[in-house]
Design an enzyme around this catalytic site. Structure first.
Site, PDB file in Angstrom:
ATOM      1  N   GLY A 211       7.365  39.788   3.933  1.00  0.00           N
ATOM      2  CA  GLY A 211       8.601  39.309   3.326  1.00  0.00           C
ATOM      3  C   GLY A 211       8.538  39.079   1.829  1.00  0.00           C
ATOM      4  O   GLY A 211       9.316  38.277   1.303  1.00  0.00           O
ATOM      5  N   GLU A 429     -10.649  50.917  32.690  1.00  0.00           N
ATOM      6  CA  GLU A 429      -9.840  49.760  32.295  1.00  0.00           C
ATOM      7  C   GLU A 429     -10.238  48.515  33.092  1.00  0.00           C
ATOM      8  O   GLU A 429     -10.216  47.399  32.555  1.00  0.00           O
ATOM      9  CB  GLU A 429      -8.353  50.065  32.492  1.00  0.00           C
ATOM     10  CG  GLU A 429      -7.835  51.255  31.698  1.00  0.00           C
ATOM     11  CD  GLU A 429      -8.072  51.114  30.200  1.00  0.00           C
ATOM     12  OE1 GLU A 429      -8.124  49.964  29.703  1.00  0.00           O
ATOM     13  OE2 GLU A 429      -8.216  52.147  29.519  1.00  0.00           O
TER      14      GLU A 429
END
Length: 618
Positions: A211, A429
């Site tokens: 920002g 996994e």
């Protein structure tokens, strides 16, 4: 001071000039066409006319020059036309006397005159128009050349839609620093009576998407003073001296409109350390930087011009640019914390319809490490997902899908794996998840899937339970072990020669973490508390070279330390998986059946798994 003509105005003038000349040519041609001899009479041969006239079938012949108009019997006006030979009269060509009425008129020169004039005038007009157009173009190019050294900064006035600090969530400390700048511009006497001087320059430093530019826009909206915005790359051109000229012009405009604010976005494009060899082989960039240094703190003082600049590479800026008197204040814009993330999400969902299932607090808790731009992207993706299914409101399921798409990539459901690959992926996994679930300093498992996402064949997703500022050695070692869990599971299932390329990204990431522990964090065994920071040296062909601030002997020690960490991580992962082989099979079978297993199901499937003593670090 002359201002550069906007491109749209130039284009409209060009269109208007071209349209004028096109209309002029059209009118001239239309006049010529009207004045030119026109006729709808039927063409017949002169011999046919004469034979019919001798036969008494023609009542009148009108001769004008060589043109003959024929009025047959029973007609009041001519309906045919012909052309006689120009060297003799119509009687000499065979027409008998007193067979028909013959009227002779003097030939008209009007049409020929107009046509001859048109042949001369129209080309002259076209050539004149072309030269006028070329002269205008040359004049425009000359004006552009004269304004080559003028600043390209955009001036934001009060007529534009404003962004104020209230529109920006989070970054309270940064906003406070910038609010002081705004307050000084509005009430300078309050500070001057106490002898206080406002900083001449404020450097906004932060990761991409935090920002920085948005805060600068808020300063423009709050200050209500002229705000000049420019990018650092707009100073530098291929011609030497242009950048410095633009800097002078920019500061001259700002001083003329003082009090004013100058915002330079991505200042590292022009403010890099001098003599580093980066940013080009000539000294144009350094001349531009020198001019910025002089304008910010030279002989001229009291100009009441404040410079804001933004960068995510403050480490490469020239020290003379960062010293007090130039950029005296450095405002660090950090990644938002959980409370700030929730506020940012509320801002982005303010104008988006959501149902009662949407839980922004839960999303804020899961998005640790995300920037404001990431959160804005998640909100937008959630709206796209809801629109894709023709929903009127955004649901929590849409929000979850958008979060996962941004964080780990979209699902590649079109990719089809055979049964062997699917089973291997499931055990790979499951190995990650089992090791991460068992080790005490690892983050908890959030989700395990064997559906390809992004560039991976499957994903095991770990999320920290809370925001962290520091990471200790034990946490790093658990991260290394769980990263190697997939490769170790493949090895246990298919043998040492059955491993695949599926662990390539895991090994690369683990090696980077291990090297960072040794080189940047001083977490080695023999090299404990020593840091060997590597600076970017430059480009060699298409690769970035590094300046190594240590000897070859130290480099060998670093390699040994990295090897020790990797071997220890692989051993701990193998110990955990071997000790809990039944839990590994259970989770892999669940993945083969359902393809995706959520956090709660993972905990239930691995509830019997335990940490073996050999895998403990303390």
């Amino acid at each position: 001071m002359a201002t550069k003509q906007p491109p749209k105005k130039k284009m409209s003038n060009l269109i208007r000039i071209s349209l004028f000349w096109a209309i002029l040519v059209f009118v001239v041609l239309a006049i010529i066409a009207v004045l030119s001899p026109q006729s709808s009479l039927k063409d017949v041969s002169i011999s046919d006319v004469i034979s019919r006239a001798n036969a008494g079938k023609i009542s009148k012949l009108e001769i004008q020059g060589n043109d003959v108009k024929v009025t047959p019997k029973g007609q009041e006006k001519p309906t045919e036309k012909s052309v006689k030979e120009g060297s003799s009269s119509i009687y000499e060509q065979g027409l008998e006397q007193n067979k028909t009425e013959v009227a002779v008129a003097a030939p008209s020169e009007m049409g020929n005159t107009v046509w001859n004039l048109a042949i001369i005038i129209v080309p002259v007009l076209l050539i004149a128009g072309f030269f006028m157009f070329m002269m205008r173009q040359a004049q425009g190019q000359n004006n552009q050349a004269m304004g080559f050294g003028k600043s390209k900064a955009k001036l934001y006035g009060i007529d534009k839609e404003k962004v104020v600090f209230a529109d920006i969530a989070g970054n309270d400390s940064a906003k406070q620093d910038l609010e002081e700048v705004v307050d000084f511009l509005k009430h300078p006497k309050k500070y001057e009576t106490l002898g206080a001087k406002i900083p001449k320059g404020v450097l906004l430093v932060g990761n991409p998407g935090t920002g920085k530019t948005m805060l600068a826009r808020a300063v423009a909206g709050e200050a209500n003073v002229p705000f000049f915005s420019i990018s650092g790359s707009e100073f530098v051109e291929m011609f030497v001296g242009v950048g410095a000229s633009r800097v002078r012009d920019l500061f001259a405009k700002a001083k003329k409109n003082a009090p004013a604010i100058i915002f330079i976005d991505e200042i590292d494009a022009v403010g890099r350390k001098r003599g580093s060899g980066m940013g080009g082989g000539h000294d144009e960039r350094e001349q531009t930087l020198n001019q910025i240094l002089v304008e910010m703190d030279g002989f001229e003082t009291g100009t009441n011009v404040i410079v804001l600049a933004a960068t995510n590479r403050a480490d490469v800026l020239d020290p003379a640019l960062l010293r007090p008197g130039r950029f005296d204040r450095r405002t660090n814009i950090m990644l938002p914390e959980r409370r700030d993330r929730e506020s940012i999400l509320k801002v982005h969902f303010k104008n988006k319809p959501t149902d009662e299932s949407v839980n922004l607090d839960a999303l804020a808790a899961k998005t640790a490490g995300s920037s404001g731009a990431d959160l804005a992207n998640m909100a937008n993706e959630a709206a796209i997902v809801a629109a894709r299914r023709n929903a009127k409101k955004i649901s929590n399921a849409d929000l979850t899908e958008a979060f996962e798409k941004v964080a780990i990539g979209p699902e590649r459901k079109t990719k089809v794996m055979n049964e062997k690959e699917k089973k291997m992926t499931a055990y790979h996994e499951a190995g990650h998840a089992l090791v991460g679930h068992i080790l005490p300093d690892s983050d908890p498992v959030h989700k395990v899937t064997i559906i390809p996402r992004g560039g991976t064949g499957g994903v095991t997703w770990f999320l920290p339970p809370e925001d962290r500022s520091y990471t200790n050695v034990y946490e790093f070692k658990d991260i290394l072990a769980r990263a190697l869990g997939g490769r170790v599971a493949e090895k246990i299932m298919y043998g040492p020669d059955g491993i695949t390329t599926g662990a390539g990204s895991d090994l690369r990431k683990a090696t980077e973490i291990a090297r960072d522990m040794i080189i940047e964090q001083g977490m080695g065994t023999k090299l404990r508390d020593q840091v060997f920071h590597e600076d970017n040296g430059g480009m060699m062909f298409d690769r970035m070279t590094h300046e190594r601030p240590y000897s070859d002997d130290t480099a060998r020690e670093i390699d040994k330390e990295v090897e020790v960490l990797m071997r220890e991580a692989a051993k701990r992962a193998e110990t955990v998986i071997t000790h809990n082989r039944a839990s590994l099979d259970k989770l892999a079978n669940a993945l083969l059946e359902d393809e995706t297993v959520e956090e709660g199901t993972v905990k239930e499937l691995l509830k019997d798994a335990t940490l073996p003593a050999e895998a403990k670090l303390y």
